[in-house]
Each structure stands twice: as C-alpha cells, then as structure tokens.
Scaffold this active site. Structure first.
Site, PDB file in Angstrom:
ATOM      1  N   CYS A 170      43.582  32.816  49.487  1.00  9.76           N
ATOM      2  CA  CYS A 170      44.687  33.572  48.904  1.00  9.76           C
ATOM      3  C   CYS A 170      45.280  34.449  50.010  1.00  9.76           C
ATOM      4  O   CYS A 170      44.731  34.536  51.119  1.00  9.76           O
ATOM      5  CB  CYS A 170      44.149  34.467  47.787  1.00  9.76           C
ATOM      6  SG  CYS A 170      42.896  35.611  48.411  1.00  9.76           S
ATOM      7  N   HIS A 200      33.932  37.011  50.740  1.00 13.65           N
ATOM      8  CA  HIS A 200      32.645  36.477  50.301  1.00 13.65           C
ATOM      9  C   HIS A 200      32.547  34.976  50.571  1.00 13.65           C
ATOM     10  O   HIS A 200      32.607  34.158  49.665  1.00 13.65           O
ATOM     11  CB  HIS A 200      32.429  36.782  48.813  1.00 13.65           C
ATOM     12  CG  HIS A 200      32.076  38.215  48.563  1.00 13.65           C
ATOM     13  ND1 HIS A 200      32.329  38.869  47.367  1.00 13.65           N
ATOM     14  CD2 HIS A 200      31.488  39.145  49.367  1.00 13.65           C
ATOM     15  CE1 HIS A 200      31.909  40.120  47.454  1.00 13.65           C
ATOM     16  NE2 HIS A 200      31.403  40.314  48.658  1.00 13.65           N
ATOM     17  N   CYS A 231      42.550  44.198  50.284  1.00  9.61           N
ATOM     18  CA  CYS A 231      43.698  43.439  49.773  1.00  9.61           C
ATOM     19  C   CYS A 231      44.675  44.405  49.080  1.00  9.61           C
ATOM     20  O   CYS A 231      44.252  45.249  48.277  1.00  9.61           O
ATOM     21  CB  CYS A 231      43.229  42.383  48.784  1.00  9.61           C
ATOM     22  SG  CYS A 231      44.626  41.506  48.031  1.00  9.61           S
ATOM     23  N   GLU A 274      33.981  45.436  44.988  1.00  5.18           N
ATOM     24  CA  GLU A 274      35.303  45.921  44.563  1.00  5.18           C
ATOM     25  C   GLU A 274      35.159  47.006  43.496  1.00  5.18           C
ATOM     26  O   GLU A 274      35.862  48.026  43.526  1.00  5.18           O
ATOM     27  CB  GLU A 274      36.142  44.751  44.022  1.00  5.18           C
ATOM     28  CG  GLU A 274      37.544  45.212  43.633  1.00  5.18           C
ATOM     29  CD  GLU A 274      38.368  44.131  42.953  1.00  5.18           C
ATOM     30  OE1 GLU A 274      38.263  42.948  43.351  1.00  5.18           O
ATOM     31  OE2 GLU A 274      39.103  44.476  42.013  1.00  5.18           O
ATOM     32  N   THR A 332      39.814  42.482  40.125  1.00  4.98           N
ATOM     33  CA  THR A 332      40.901  41.507  40.312  1.00  4.98           C
ATOM     34  C   THR A 332      40.471  40.058  40.136  1.00  4.98           C
ATOM     35  O   THR A 332      41.319  39.180  40.019  1.00  4.98           O
ATOM     36  CB  THR A 332      41.475  41.640  41.744  1.00  4.98           C
ATOM     37  OG1 THR A 332      40.405  41.463  42.674  1.00  4.98           O
ATOM     38  CG2 THR A 332      42.159  42.966  41.958  1.00  4.98           C
ATOM     39  N   CYS A 345      44.308  39.249  39.755  1.00  3.62           N
ATOM     40  CA  CYS A 345      45.381  38.936  40.707  1.00  3.62           C
ATOM     41  C   CYS A 345      45.954  37.539  40.493  1.00  3.62           C
ATOM     42  O   CYS A 345      45.351  36.703  39.826  1.00  3.62           O
ATOM     43  CB  CYS A 345      44.862  39.104  42.129  1.00  3.62           C
ATOM     44  SG  CYS A 345      43.828  37.741  42.655  1.00  3.62           S
ATOM     45  N   SER A 387      33.000  36.273  43.415  1.00  2.27           N
ATOM     46  CA  SER A 387      33.257  36.427  41.981  1.00  2.27           C
ATOM     47  C   SER A 387      34.273  35.402  41.490  1.00  2.27           C
ATOM     48  O   SER A 387      34.060  34.722  40.486  1.00  2.27           O
ATOM     49  CB  SER A 387      33.768  37.845  41.709  1.00  2.27           C
ATOM     50  OG  SER A 387      34.181  37.975  40.375  1.00  2.27           O
ATOM     51  N   ASN A 388      35.386  35.247  42.212  1.00  3.20           N
ATOM     52  CA  ASN A 388      36.420  34.348  41.680  1.00  3.20           C
ATOM     53  C   ASN A 388      35.940  32.904  41.668  1.00  3.20           C
ATOM     54  O   ASN A 388      36.311  32.136  40.789  1.00  3.20           O
ATOM     55  CB  ASN A 388      37.741  34.543  42.440  1.00  3.20           C
ATOM     56  CG  ASN A 388      37.785  33.795  43.741  1.00  3.20           C
ATOM     57  OD1 ASN A 388      38.175  32.632  43.780  1.00  3.20           O
ATOM     58  ND2 ASN A 388      37.360  34.431  44.822  1.00  3.20           N
ATOM     59  N   SER A 448      38.218  32.550  48.782  1.00  7.12           N
ATOM     60  CA  SER A 448      37.722  32.926  50.112  1.00  7.12           C
ATOM     61  C   SER A 448      37.260  31.708  50.912  1.00  7.12           C
ATOM     62  O   SER A 448      36.554  31.857  51.912  1.00  7.12           O
ATOM     63  CB  SER A 448      36.578  33.933  49.958  1.00  7.12           C
ATOM     64  OG  SER A 448      35.681  33.507  48.962  1.00  7.12           O
TER      65      SER A 448
HETATM   66 FE1  SF4 Z   1      43.506  39.857  46.896  1.00  4.98          FE
HETATM   67 FE2  SF4 Z   1      41.061  39.242  46.029  1.00  4.98          FE
HETATM   68 FE3  SF4 Z   1      43.197  38.356  44.728  1.00  4.98          FE
HETATM   69 FE4  SF4 Z   1      42.644  37.372  47.087  1.00  4.98          FE
HETATM   70  S1  SF4 Z   1      41.366  37.172  45.264  1.00  4.98           S
HETATM   71  S2  SF4 Z   1      44.688  38.041  46.382  1.00  4.98           S
HETATM   72  S3  SF4 Z   1      41.775  39.135  48.141  1.00  4.98           S
HETATM   73  S4  SF4 Z   1      42.602  40.499  44.972  1.00  4.98           S
END
Ligand code: SF4
Length: 328
Positions: free
Chosen positions: A21, A50, A105, A135, A173, A203, A232-233, A276
């Site tokens: 991202c 991460h 970020c 975070e 996020t 996000c 996490s994402n 990431s």
């Molecule tokens: Fe920003 Fe984290 Fe979203 Fe990437 S995943 S855009 S680093 S908030």
C-alpha cells in the site's frame, strides 16, 4: 460454493489490488533513502512494516532494527515504523538526542489527530483494535486517560465509560471491515449516543484488499494470502476469505510455507497478499503453483489504486539541502 469440477483446468485467480500500500511503500523507501543519504547504519524502531522479507532485505542494506529508543546510540538516526508511535516515544528520542524520522503512515497519523481532538473535547474514546498491536499502542498513547480498547464484539459487554452521552469510537486501520461493524453495532446497542469518526479509520488499502478477496473467495477451492503472521491486515484477509466462502484459506510467509497437502482436489487457487508484502513473494508463489500444474493465471481487479505519499518531511528537507549543495 460447490468445488470446481475435477476435469476443470488448474488455474490461479489473482486478486487485485494486493501487496504494498502507499504507507508501506513510503516507509520502506524512507529507510532505503535514509541509508543512502546518511550512510549505514540507520536504526529502525520496531519492524518498519510487518514483513520478515522486507526487514531482512533492509538489514542487508544497513538497517539495524531495535525494539526501543534506548538501544540506539545517542545522536544516531532512528526511523519510526509505519504503525505509528505514542508522543512519549518522540520525547524519549529527543532526550537521547536522536535524529528521528517518522515513517508513520499518514492514515495512522489521521487517527492520532482524531484521538487528540476527541480527547480535547473530553470524550470517552472507544478504540476498536487488537490488544498489544503497535498501532493501537501508539494511538492509545495520544490520550491514555480517554481511550479504552475494545478488542472485538465479545469485549463490548465489559466496557464502561464515564459518560455514555459523550462517547465516540475510532479504530485501528487494518481491521476486518465486517467484524468492526459488528463491534460498532454492539457498542451502539450499549451506548445509543455513540458517535462515529468523521471518516473511515480502516484504511483504503485494507478495505480494497478485503473486497478483492471477497470477490474471488467463492470461486476458489483454496485461497492463499502471502503475509507474515504479525501482519494484522494479512491475517484479516484470511478470515475474510473464509467468511466469504473459500473452503480453505491459509496465510503463508512465502512459497516455501505452502503445504502440498492443501492442493488435494484443488482446481482453482485464489491468491493475494497483505499490504506489507513485496510482489516478488507473490511471483515466487505463482512459480511454485505453476510447477504443480496451476499455470493459468487470471487477475481479478476490484479497483485500481493510485495513491502515493510523500516521504517524511524531515527526510525530504535533508535530501533537498543535499541536492541543492550538489547542484550549487
Ligand atoms: Fe497506511 Fe497501514 Fe493502510 Fe498501509 S495498511 S495505507 S500503512 S494504514
């Protein structure tokens, strides 16, 4: 869904968007450019993003990863990670005379601003997020007296606030969009006057990667998400895939982590990667799958992403000064 017929060709459905991202790209570039500009070593507090592959690659170029500022020699450069830091981390860095470059970020910074604003208005802030995630630690540090962590819908029953008429929710996020809304619904049942943040805290990148996975999940027999277990994402994408109908879904660090047994009876493999994750790791998984007969790949696009972020201003300033000196 019913499994793909066994006479169907083996294929891969590749989700888009996936991988880096804008915030991760900026954070990685920050460390790379800092090493190039100031020279190695450059210290980085916590994993810059991460992903183990990214961390190892940056170490090879001259980054030294530390857990806390007190491991950084006085006067050195230290980069703060994309996940953000509490104000006290900036204070500790200043006390040690460190030259800090903040790669937080901008979309995390936005949540920090919201936390400060609502704390200034003395709201109780219910921060939906995962206990211990960097975070969440950073955001909570903006207003520790006002913020209460809510780690999922099952935590709502135990949440108490000072004034149920003056309460707002914010979030990490990188959460699951659907699970967060479940938590918000549960909070609203408990606190009907609960206010929402002025804009989405989850996000764009997290939302887009989950939406793309949701599109392919019902069409595959197996879904692989490339990502690290502390991302996490990435972890959320596996959960979203299973909830959206993928019969099996796994998080894999890289191609070497895929188990052959997962492919039994599988004709269609879905593939994506966390925010990431560098694309090279996805390319390696595609090659691994092609070696096993999954050599037809269709990319399924949810949306095109074009967002980019400028480098941190303290680094831009130094780069500008040095370019001016060189050209002068
Ligand atoms: Fe920003 Fe984290 Fe979203 Fe990437 S995943 S855009 S680093 S908030």
């Amino acid at each position: 869904m019913s499994p793909t017929p066994q006479d169907a060709p083996k294929r891969v459905l590749l989700a888009r968007p996936r991988g880096y991202c804008a915030g991760v790209d900026r954070a990685v570039q920050t460390v790379e450019q800092a090493i190039e500009h100031y020279g190695a070593p450059v210290y980085v507090r916590k994993q810059i993003v991460h992903n183990l592959h990214v961390v190892r690659s940056l170490e090879a170029r001259g980054a030294i990863f530390v857990e806390e500022n007190d491991e950084v020699p006085e006067g050195s450069i230290v980069v703060f990670s994309a996940h953000g830091v509490a104000p006290e981390v900036h204070e500790q860095a200043a006390a040690r005379n460190l030259r800090a470059i903040d790669a937080t970020c901008p979309l995390v910074t936005k949540v920090h601003h919201e936390a400060r604003r609502f704390a200034n208005e003395d709201f109780d802030i219910l921060l939906i997020g995962h206990e211990g995630h960097e975070e969440v630690v950073g955001t909570s540090g903006e207003a520790p007296a006002n913020i209460t962590l809510v780690d999922g819908p099952e935590a709502v029953a135990g949440i108490e606030v000072r004034n149920p008429e003056h309460v707002v929710w914010l979030s990490q996020t990188t959460l699951s969009v659907d699970e967060t809304m479940e938590t918000v619904d549960a909070l609203k049942r408990k606190f009907p006057a609960l206010q929402s943040p002025p804009s989405d805290d989850i996000c764009y990148a997290t939302q887009n990667r989950q939406a793309a996975v949701k599109i392919i999940a019902p069409q595959v027999d197996l879904l692989l998400v490339v990502g690290s277990s502390n991302s996490s994402n990435s972890v959320r994408m596996v959960e979203v895939a299973l909830a959206a109908g993928a019969p099996q879904a796994h998080l894999v660090e890289n191609a070497a982590a895929i188990e052959e047994g997962w492919l039994a009876g599988v004709r269609t493999v879905g593939l994506s990667s966390g925010a990431s994750v560098p694309e090279v790791l996805v390319t390696e998984v595609l090659a691994w799958l092609a070696d096993r007969g999954y050599d037809a790949t269709d990319e399924v696009t949810h949306v095109e992403e074009r967002l980019t972020f400028a480098l941190p201003q303290e680094l831009r300033r130094d780069l500008r000064v040095s370019r001016a000196a060189t050209s002068g």
